[in-house]
Design an enzyme around this catalytic site. Structure first.
Site, PDB file in Angstrom:
ATOM      1  CG  HIS A 104      20.514  29.071  29.624  1.00 25.34           C
ATOM      2  ND1 HIS A 104      21.318  28.349  30.375  1.00 25.34           N
ATOM      3  CD2 HIS A 104      19.687  29.618  30.386  1.00 25.34           C
ATOM      4  CE1 HIS A 104      20.648  28.090  31.630  1.00 25.34           C
ATOM      5  NE2 HIS A 104      19.744  29.131  31.544  1.00 25.34           N
ATOM      6  CB  THR A 171      21.671  20.070  34.462  1.00 28.83           C
ATOM      7  OG1 THR A 171      21.634  21.222  35.193  1.00 28.83           O
ATOM      8  CG2 THR A 171      20.483  19.117  34.600  1.00 28.83           C
ATOM      9  CB  SER A 172      25.538  20.958  38.234  1.00 36.91           C
ATOM     10  OG  SER A 172      25.628  22.292  37.511  1.00 36.91           O
TER      11      SER A 172
HETATM   12  P1  NAD Z   1      27.257  21.961  34.458  1.00 33.76           P
HETATM   13  O1  NAD Z   1      28.554  22.133  33.956  1.00 33.76           O
HETATM   14  O2  NAD Z   1      26.972  22.822  35.683  1.00 33.76           O
HETATM   15  O3  NAD Z   1      26.820  20.399  34.961  1.00 33.76           O
HETATM   16  C1  NAD Z   1      27.225  19.428  33.986  1.00 33.76           C
HETATM   17  C2  NAD Z   1      26.692  18.325  34.522  1.00 33.76           C
HETATM   18  O4  NAD Z   1      27.036  17.220  33.665  1.00 33.76           O
HETATM   19  C3  NAD Z   1      27.319  17.870  35.984  1.00 33.76           C
HETATM   20  O5  NAD Z   1      26.450  17.341  37.031  1.00 33.76           O
HETATM   21  C4  NAD Z   1      28.409  16.594  35.437  1.00 33.76           C
HETATM   22  O6  NAD Z   1      28.298  15.682  36.427  1.00 33.76           O
HETATM   23  C5  NAD Z   1      27.641  16.049  34.524  1.00 33.76           C
HETATM   24  N1  NAD Z   1      28.266  15.361  33.299  1.00 33.76           N
HETATM   25  C6  NAD Z   1      29.679  15.388  32.877  1.00 33.76           C
HETATM   26  N2  NAD Z   1      29.683  14.369  32.069  1.00 33.76           N
HETATM   27  C7  NAD Z   1      28.880  13.819  31.835  1.00 33.76           C
HETATM   28  C8  NAD Z   1      28.393  12.815  30.695  1.00 33.76           C
HETATM   29  N3  NAD Z   1      29.206  12.244  29.903  1.00 33.76           N
HETATM   30  N4  NAD Z   1      27.121  12.463  30.850  1.00 33.76           N
HETATM   31  C9  NAD Z   1      26.055  12.934  31.567  1.00 33.76           C
HETATM   32  N5  NAD Z   1      26.351  13.840  32.497  1.00 33.76           N
HETATM   33  C10 NAD Z   1      27.867  14.512  32.519  1.00 33.76           C
HETATM   34  O7  NAD Z   1      26.292  22.320  33.262  1.00 33.76           O
HETATM   35  P2  NAD Z   1      24.727  23.086  33.347  1.00 33.76           P
HETATM   36  O8  NAD Z   1      23.769  22.307  34.447  1.00 33.76           O
HETATM   37  O9  NAD Z   1      24.212  22.567  32.026  1.00 33.76           O
HETATM   38  O10 NAD Z   1      24.933  24.396  33.562  1.00 33.76           O
HETATM   39  C11 NAD Z   1      25.925  25.153  33.145  1.00 33.76           C
HETATM   40  C12 NAD Z   1      25.572  26.409  32.215  1.00 33.76           C
HETATM   41  O11 NAD Z   1      26.692  26.570  31.112  1.00 33.76           O
HETATM   42  C13 NAD Z   1      24.130  26.121  31.515  1.00 33.76           C
HETATM   43  O12 NAD Z   1      23.585  27.486  31.488  1.00 33.76           O
HETATM   44  C14 NAD Z   1      24.505  26.205  30.066  1.00 33.76           C
HETATM   45  O13 NAD Z   1      24.024  26.889  29.032  1.00 33.76           O
HETATM   46  C15 NAD Z   1      26.135  26.368  29.888  1.00 33.76           C
HETATM   47  N6  NAD Z   1      26.875  25.506  29.115  1.00 33.76           N
HETATM   48  C16 NAD Z   1      26.553  24.965  28.093  1.00 33.76           C
HETATM   49  C17 NAD Z   1      27.252  24.205  27.258  1.00 33.76           C
HETATM   50  C18 NAD Z   1      26.992  23.747  25.860  1.00 33.76           C
HETATM   51  O14 NAD Z   1      25.999  24.162  25.245  1.00 33.76           O
HETATM   52  N7  NAD Z   1      27.018  22.495  25.228  1.00 33.76           N
HETATM   53  C19 NAD Z   1      28.626  23.630  27.727  1.00 33.76           C
HETATM   54  C20 NAD Z   1      29.079  24.217  28.689  1.00 33.76           C
HETATM   55  C21 NAD Z   1      28.158  25.274  29.457  1.00 33.76           C
END
Ligand code: NAD
Length: 230
Positions: A104, A171-172
């Site tokens: 992404h 990831t969700s």
């Molecule tokens: P999501 O927010 O949909 O899901 C996050 C997942 O992480 C959930 O299932 C949650 O239960 C889990 N989680 C929470 N805390 C955790 C921990 N300490 N250890 C392990 N798991 C944990 O995120 P997604 O599936 O990555 O999709 C969201 C979109 O947003 C993606 O496309 C991404 O590019 C973007 N995004 C990126 C960032 C980043 O670059 N760090 C941050 C936020 C969103």
């Protein structure tokens, strides 16, 4: 060497202090996704979009890789490890992982709004609104917004098709086409899912219901034990 493919999402960076998509209190909660992560949002208010990503870049620079990122580096001595991340932060790189695909996009880069193949590195945290690329287009964050093509999905599929082991972390599995990658992994491959919360997944996986820091360590310990036994 056996190949390990790791699919990571926002959860792996949570313990570094970077909020996930659906966390309460995070930046995402203060803005509608359509306003800051779509081409329509950019056309409506590019200044707001630049500011949103400038703030996220700032947070990324202040953050440090956590145990989850670091454990994956340890695995490289024993396996051919490839990370496919949905994250736009650079914490896998800063942890020291070698092979990383960003599905992404990357916060550290900008591209021309007219040509996404014209990509430049951003110095520091701020991409000044209105900066132009040589083709006259405005520089925009090098992020794949909702509704845009995901060019890195093809190399990611190729990697998944050759995987002996799959590790899914934080990831969700709600965002496609990334979530569909698990279906390209051969049925005989071992699959692990590390997430403290329940995630609906349409294949047989070993669930490690823990945060990335402790959960990834457990998986890595097990895989290293397997590799050294054989
Ligand atoms: P999501 O927010 O949909 O899901 C996050 C997942 O992480 C959930 O299932 C949650 O239960 C889990 N989680 C929470 N805390 C955790 C921990 N300490 N250890 C392990 N798991 C944990 O995120 P997604 O599936 O990555 O999709 C969201 C979109 O947003 C993606 O496309 C991404 O590019 C973007 N995004 C990126 C960032 C980043 O670059 N760090 C941050 C936020 C969103």
């Amino acid at each position: 060497m056996k190949r390990v493919v790791v699919l990571t999402g926002a959860g792996i960076s949570a313990e570094s202090g970077i909020s996930t998509f659906r966390d309460s209190g995070g930046l995402w909660e203060q803005h509608r996704v359509e306003d800051v992560a779509s081409i329509e949002g950019w056309q409506r208010n590019a200044g707001l979009v630049q500011e949103f990503y400038n703030q996220r870049r700032k947070a990324m620079i202040e953050a440090r890789p956590n145990e989850g990122h670091l454990q994956l580096v340890r695995l490289e001595q024993y396996y051919d490890v490839h990370i496919i991340t949905q994250n736009v932060d650079n914490l896998h790189e800063r942890a020291g992982s070698k092979n990383i695909i960003h599905l992404h996009g990357e916060l550290t880069k900008a591209c021309s709004e007219r040509n996404h193949n014209y990509v430049v590195d951003i110095e520091g945290w701020e991409l000044k609104h209105g900066t132009l690329a040589p083709d006259g287009g405005r520089l925009r964050p090098f992020i794949v917004w909702f509704g845009e093509a995901v060019p890195m999905i093809e190399p990611a599929i190729d990697l998944c098709e050759q995987a002996d082991v799959l590790i899914v972390v934080g990831t969700s599995l709600n965002v496609y086409p990334a979530a569909g990658l698990i279906h390209y992994v051969p049925p005989k491959a071992k699959c692990y899912l590390v997430d403290p919360n329940a995630v609906a997944v349409q294949r047989k996986v070993t669930i490690i219901a823990e945060k990335a820091g402790t959960g990834v360590r457990k998986v890595v310990d097990e895989l290293i034990e397997d590799a050294t036994k054989n």
